[in-house]
Enzyme design. Structure first.
Site, short mmCIF file in Angstrom:
data_model
loop_
_atom_site.label_atom_id
_atom_site.label_comp_id
_atom_site.label_asym_id
_atom_site.label_seq_id
_atom_site.Cartn_x
_atom_site.Cartn_y
_atom_site.Cartn_z
CG ASP A 110 -3.04 25.59 -2.38
OD1 ASP A 110 -2.19 25.06 -1.64
OD2 ASP A 110 -3.05 26.80 -2.66
CD GLU A 111 1.82 24.08 -3.51
OE1 GLU A 111 2.52 23.49 -4.35
OE2 GLU A 111 1.67 25.30 -3.48
CB CYS A 165 14.23 -0.24 -4.67
SG CYS A 165 14.93 -1.51 -5.74
CB CYS A 185 -22.22 15.38 14.92
SG CYS A 185 -22.45 15.77 13.17
CB CYS A 199 -26.38 15.64 9.89
SG CYS A 199 -24.75 15.51 10.66
CB CYS A 241 18.46 -2.13 -3.10
SG CYS A 241 17.91 -0.49 -3.62
CB CYS A 279 20.07 -1.37 -7.01
SG CYS A 279 18.31 -1.75 -7.14
CB CYS A 308 -25.86 18.65 13.27
SG CYS A 308 -25.85 17.03 14.08
CB CYS A 342 15.93 1.44 -7.96
SG CYS A 342 16.85 1.79 -6.45
#
Length: 109
Positions: free
Chosen positions: A89-90, A98, A22, A7, A101, A73, A25, A70
């Site tokens: 779903d979020e 940075c 797999c 597949c 730094c 710094c 399948c 940043c």
């Protein structure tokens, strides 16, 4: 990575039984002992919401750079990467490090 000859899906190793399976399948084939090393997990990353920031890349110099300030710094450039730290779903979380730094922070946009 091995693909199913029936597949075309990615085959997942079942090390207990010594076969590639797999998930779509159900096709199975034995793992070739000469290629077994290729099916081992090289690095795992675990993250819990209350822990600090994690970097997936070991060498951040391979990451893209964004023009962002940043908070520590004031430098105007930072490496960035994106991780799905919450439910699927979020929206994902963008992390910055940075270039001057090394301070790491996240964006929840």
């Amino acid at each position: 990575m091995r693909f199913c000859p029936k597949c075309g899906s990615v085959m997942i190793p079942d090390r207990k039984r010594g076969v590639l399976v797999c998930r779509r399948c159900g096709y199975e084939e034995p793992i070739d002992p000469e290629k077994a090393e290729a099916y081992k997990v090289k690095k795992t990353v675990e993250h819990k919401p209350d822990e600090g920031v994690i970097v997936v890349e070991e060498d951040v110099r391979t990451l893209p750079i964004a023009k962002v300030k940043c908070p520590k710094c004031g430098n105007e450039e930072a490496y960035w990467w994106e991780l799905q730290t919450r439910a699927g779903d979020e929206p994902s979380t963008i992390f910055y490090k940075c270039t001057k730094c090394g301070h790491t922070w996240r964006s929840y946009e």
